[in-house]
Enzyme design. Structure first.
Site, PDB file in Angstrom:
ATOM      1  N   HIS A  73       0.826  -1.222   0.000  1.00 29.46           N
ATOM      2  CA  HIS A  73       0.000   0.000   0.000  1.00 29.46           C
ATOM      3  C   HIS A  73       0.858   1.269   0.000  1.00 29.46           C
ATOM      4  O   HIS A  73       0.352   2.344  -0.323  1.00 29.46           O
ATOM      5  CB  HIS A  73      -1.017  -0.013   1.150  1.00 29.46           C
ATOM      6  CG  HIS A  73      -0.493   0.359   2.495  1.00 29.46           C
ATOM      7  ND1 HIS A  73      -0.219  -0.564   3.479  1.00 29.46           N
ATOM      8  CD2 HIS A  73      -0.193   1.570   3.024  1.00 29.46           C
ATOM      9  CE1 HIS A  73       0.224   0.085   4.557  1.00 29.46           C
ATOM     10  NE2 HIS A  73       0.251   1.373   4.309  1.00 29.46           N
ATOM     11  N   ASP A 124      -0.729  -7.540   1.401  1.00 28.92           N
ATOM     12  CA  ASP A 124      -0.146  -6.188   1.448  1.00 28.92           C
ATOM     13  C   ASP A 124       1.371  -6.311   1.647  1.00 28.92           C
ATOM     14  O   ASP A 124       1.897  -6.081   2.733  1.00 28.92           O
ATOM     15  CB  ASP A 124      -0.796  -5.384   2.583  1.00 28.92           C
ATOM     16  CG  ASP A 124      -0.349  -3.930   2.602  1.00 28.92           C
ATOM     17  OD1 ASP A 124       0.313  -3.488   1.632  1.00 28.92           O
ATOM     18  OD2 ASP A 124      -0.649  -3.243   3.596  1.00 28.92           O
ATOM     19  N   SER A 225       4.034   2.042   8.499  1.00 22.36           N
ATOM     20  CA  SER A 225       3.700   1.018   7.520  1.00 22.36           C
ATOM     21  C   SER A 225       4.914   0.522   6.757  1.00 22.36           C
ATOM     22  O   SER A 225       5.810   1.296   6.432  1.00 22.36           O
ATOM     23  CB  SER A 225       2.732   1.569   6.483  1.00 22.36           C
ATOM     24  OG  SER A 225       1.443   1.543   7.000  1.00 22.36           O
ATOM     25  N   GLY A 226       4.882  -0.757   6.450  1.00 27.38           N
ATOM     26  CA  GLY A 226       5.953  -1.366   5.676  1.00 27.38           C
ATOM     27  C   GLY A 226       7.096  -1.850   6.541  1.00 27.38           C
ATOM     28  O   GLY A 226       7.906  -2.655   6.104  1.00 27.38           O
TER      29      GLY A 226
END
Ligand code: ARG
Length: 290
Positions: A73, A124, A225-226
């Site tokens: 994402h 994701d 995120s990530g």
């Protein structure tokens, strides 16, 4: 990331001369913290910042000298524009990345083919091919992936790290020191119930893991995120998940949701040459494939 401020510390000059592929999942810092909350520089030498137009956007984890894994994402509406992005390795404080950090361009991004570009959906995960190979050092090292022996029973203590917001809407203050947080694994059935949206519309899919605290207060947040969900097995750190989504940040009964590397390890392995695996059966030695 909420709740976790850390003091600075010095780093031993443990350079790894010319080594092409150092052992995965083993930080080289000399001052090792045992059982504490304080993180030191180079404690998580595989975490990278992914910059978009020069600003921190997401985190990721270094798998080899040429590949980073992160959340798909992070590249929403820009997978086809790798030139907008770059990767910062070996940084601890984003405001002072230091002379030993490296910034590298992105050659291309490979999102998981099953990812649907909707927040909170499965797969994701994305692989990022760096423009050139990076030089490993005591502050830039690869993390291991879990082999098929790895299980994550509820309450297993794992860690996340990141430069994300310290609460909803509040960015990490300068000098933007890497934050870390211990997050216990949450039983999947419990998590499915918490995020239940009705039969046939499972929010928590088989390739997701939940971790954190049902009471809230501590969690990943925007900008994390990530980044890695890491669990230590024997003397190696394994990448077991990728920070993916959650409802709000640190809200009660809304724990963090992670893309599981136990589920996606075969896909990563098909693409990334030289990724190192570890598991519970062997802490060191020839377990680099299984
Ligand atoms: N999706 C967010 C990002 O893009 C962070 C996800 C984690 N959220 C959470 N509450 N655990 O940075």
């Amino acid at each position: 990331m909420l709740r976790a401020l850390l003091p600075s510390a010095t780093l031993g000059a443990a350079h790894i001369p010319g080594e092409l592929s150092p052992d995965c999942g083993k930080p080289q810092q000399l001052n090792r913290v045992v059982g504490g909350e304080d993180s030191v520089d180079a404690q998580w030498p595989w975490i990278v910042s992914i910059l978009k137009n020069g600003s921190h956007h997401c985190a990721g984890s270094l798998l080899t000298n040429r590949w980073v894994v992160t959340a798909a994402h992070c590249f929403k509406s820009s997978v086809d524009k790798p030139s907008l992005f770059s990767v910062l390795l070996g940084a601890w404080q984003l405001e002072n990345p230091g002379l030993r950090s490296q910034r590298v361009g992105i050659a291309w991004v490979l999102p998981h083919p099953k990812y649907s570009w909707k927040e909170g959906t499965r797969a994701d995960i994305a692989l990022v091919r760096l423009e050139h190979s990076i030089q490993f050092s005591e502050r830039i090292l690869p993390i291991c992936l879990p082999d098929s022996s790895v299980r994550l029973p509820p309450n297993t203590d794992c860690w996340i790290a990141g430069w994300g917001s310290i609460r909803d809407g509040v960015p990490l203050p300068r000098p933007q020191t890497l934050q870390k947080l211990k997050v216990p694994i949450i039983d999947s059935e419990v998590c499915k119930r918490l995020y239940w949206r009705g039969a046939g519309q499972e929010a928590i899919t088989e390739d997701m893991l939940c971790a954190g605290y049902l009471e809230g207060e501590r969690d990943a947040c925007l900008g994390d995120s990530g980044g890695p969900l890491m669990c230590q097995m024997g003397d190696s750190w394994l990448l077991t998940g990728i920070i993916s989504w959650g409802e709000g940040c640190a809200e009660r009964n809304r724990p963090g949701v992670y893309t599981s590397l136990l589920a996606h390890r075969p896909w990563v392995q098909r693409i990334v040459q030289g990724v190192q695996l570890r598991g519970r059966l062997a802490d060191r030695g020839d377990t680099r494939s299984s």
